[in-house]
Enzyme design. Structure first.
Site, PDB file in Angstrom:
ATOM      1  CD  GLU A 162      -1.234  -0.066   3.716  1.00 38.35           C
ATOM      2  OE1 GLU A 162      -2.336   0.482   3.563  1.00 38.35           O
ATOM      3  OE2 GLU A 162      -0.849  -0.517   4.814  1.00 38.35           O
TER       4      GLU A 162
ATOM      5  CG  ASP B 268       1.033  -7.339   5.808  1.00 37.73           C
ATOM      6  OD1 ASP B 268       1.731  -8.247   6.297  1.00 37.73           O
ATOM      7  OD2 ASP B 268       1.299  -6.124   5.940  1.00 37.73           O
TER       8      ASP B 268
ATOM      9  NE  ARG C 134       2.435  -1.961   8.987  1.00 35.94           N
ATOM     10  CZ  ARG C 134       3.317  -1.575   8.094  1.00 35.94           C
ATOM     11  NH1 ARG C 134       2.955  -1.337   6.865  1.00 35.94           N
ATOM     12  NH2 ARG C 134       4.567  -1.408   8.433  1.00 35.94           N
TER      13      ARG C 134
ATOM     14  CD  GLU D  15       2.683  -7.408  12.778  1.00 40.05           C
ATOM     15  OE1 GLU D  15       3.800  -7.533  13.312  1.00 40.05           O
ATOM     16  OE2 GLU D  15       2.526  -6.963  11.620  1.00 40.05           O
TER      17      GLU D  15
ATOM     18  CD  GLN E 220       5.707 -13.915  10.876  1.00 39.20           C
ATOM     19  OE1 GLN E 220       4.507 -14.035  10.765  1.00 39.20           O
ATOM     20  NE2 GLN E 220       6.248 -12.945  11.589  1.00 39.20           N
TER      21      GLN E 220
HETATM   22  O1  F6P Z   1       3.917  -5.303   5.525  1.00 41.42           O
HETATM   23  C1  F6P Z   1       4.737  -6.409   5.714  1.00 41.42           C
HETATM   24  C2  F6P Z   1       5.196  -6.500   7.157  1.00 41.42           C
HETATM   25  O2  F6P Z   1       5.965  -7.683   7.299  1.00 41.42           O
HETATM   26  C3  F6P Z   1       4.048  -6.481   8.178  1.00 41.42           C
HETATM   27  O3  F6P Z   1       3.422  -7.723   8.319  1.00 41.42           O
HETATM   28  C4  F6P Z   1       4.773  -6.002   9.406  1.00 41.42           C
HETATM   29  O4  F6P Z   1       3.914  -5.384  10.327  1.00 41.42           O
HETATM   30  C5  F6P Z   1       5.757  -5.016   8.852  1.00 41.42           C
HETATM   31  O5  F6P Z   1       5.997  -5.395   7.513  1.00 41.42           O
HETATM   32  C6  F6P Z   1       7.046  -4.980   9.615  1.00 41.42           C
HETATM   33  O6  F6P Z   1       7.751  -3.850   9.263  1.00 41.42           O
HETATM   34  P1  F6P Z   1       9.362  -3.813   9.129  1.00 41.42           P
HETATM   35  O7  F6P Z   1       9.692  -4.756   8.008  1.00 41.42           O
HETATM   36  O8  F6P Z   1       9.660  -2.401   8.784  1.00 41.42           O
HETATM   37  O9  F6P Z   1       9.902  -4.260  10.433  1.00 41.42           O
END
Ligand code: F6P
Length: 322
Positions: free
Chosen positions: A115, A139, A183, A243, A295
């Site tokens: 997004e 996501d 997210r 989360e 993940q």
């Molecule tokens: O949008 C993908 C994602 O893995 C989400 O599931 C998670 O909340 C976020 O990115 C984590 O952010 P970062 O990679 O900046 O730690």
């Protein structure tokens, strides 16, 4: 738009398996249209780069990329419309992006992102940039899309952990809480929880009540896990929690109070909160595991390879068709 001769491709936001296959699909198909492709490093940051470093991509270069996880172009969460300057203020630097697109002689951009990255692409297209977007995020939360790259591999990865968490939980007799990314969307938690047959799945779309969780555990486990020894009751429970899940009267749990250039806080910690509450408010022992970034790691699943190759190839066709 005149005849397209040169495409710039970039990958932004959280990395996801399937991005490299998409780039391979793009480069292979673009070569059939006689279109050159250059790789732009680290998402939108590349188009703010004063050195204008790029990676020329041809069939030989990307031949093996179908099996690579992550993104070989690198990624970042850069937002050209809200970039930090030397004074620590967030400023709009989108005019530099437009100037660099000119300078690099890019007739079109292929942007692989979620997004945020695609949001920037949409705003640039309003400013006249020719853009094709490829949907990517573990996501699976992009509007109007049936599929986003990375979801299937992440589903595989998480399901494997759920599966492997059963033996320690069953041997020791505890409640295993597994915190899954996503997210504000529950797709990954829900799908992996069902695939791994978790006992309970908590997702952001449905705020939960602690009391209901405890009641469910009591019904499954009895008063004490594993006693009497010959009881037919299960000796453990696996709870998958997204989360972004929160209690009806609770708040989102975040890693810290920082926000990225798109205004997102990093979510994380609800699994540990839940495990501690189970330990203090029920007779059961509990453990939590926050799966974190692995993940989205590892080689792409067959679905992510196929979807990536197809998205990339269709993106080349879309650009060739103006
Ligand atoms: O949008 C993908 C994602 O893995 C989400 O599931 C998670 O909340 C976020 O990115 C984590 O952010 P970062 O990679 O900046 O730690």
């Amino acid at each position: 738009m005149g005849e397209v001769k040169r495409i710039g491709v970039l990958t932004g936001g959280g990395d996801a398996p399937g991005l490299n296959p998409a780039i391979k699909g793009l480069v292979y198909r673009a070569s059939e249209h006689g279109i050159e492709v250059v790789g732009l490093y680290d998402g939108w940051r590349s188009l703010l780069d004063p050195l204008n470093e790029t990676l020329p991509l041809d069939r030989g270069k990307v031949r093996r990329w179908d099996r690579d996880g992550g993104t070989n172009l690198g990624s970042s969460r850069t937002n050209p419309f809200r970039t930090l300057n030397r004074e620590g203020e967030r400023v709009d630097r989108s005019s530099e992006v437009l100037a660099n697109i000119e300078k690099l002689k890019l007739d079109a951009l292929v942007v692989c992102g979620g997004e945020d990255t695609l949001g920037v692409a949409a705003r640039l297209s309003e400013k006249g940039v020719a853009v094709v977007g490829i949907p990517k995020t573990i996501d699976k939360d992009l509007a109007c899309k049936d599929y986003t790259l990375g979801f299937d591999t992440a589903l595989r990865n998480v399901t494997e952990v759920i599966e492997r968490s059963r033996t320690p939980a069953g041997s020791h007799g505890w409640v295993q809480v597994i915190e899954v990314m996503g997210r504000h969307a529950g797709h990954l938690a829900l799908w992996s929880g069902v695939a791994g047959q978790a006992d309970l799945i908590l997702i952001p779309e449905h705020p939960f009540r602690y009391e209901k969780i405890y009641q469910h555990l009591r019904e499954r486990l009895g008063d004490t896990i594993g006693y009497p020894r010959d009881s037919a009751r299960p000796r453990y429970s696996v709870i998958v929690v997204a989360e972004g899940a929160a209690a009806e009267d609770g708040e989102l749990i975040t890693v810290d109070d920082r926000h990225d250039a798109f205004g997102h806080a990093r979510l994380g910690g609800i699994g540990e909160v839940l495990a501690r509450r189970i330990m203090s408010e029920t007779p059961y022992d509990a453990r939590s595991a926050m799966l974190g970034h692995p993940q989205r790691g590892g080689t792409p699943s067959p679905i992510d390879r196929i979807m990536g190759l197809m998205f990339g190839s269709y993106a080349a066709d879309a650009v060739a068709a103006n």
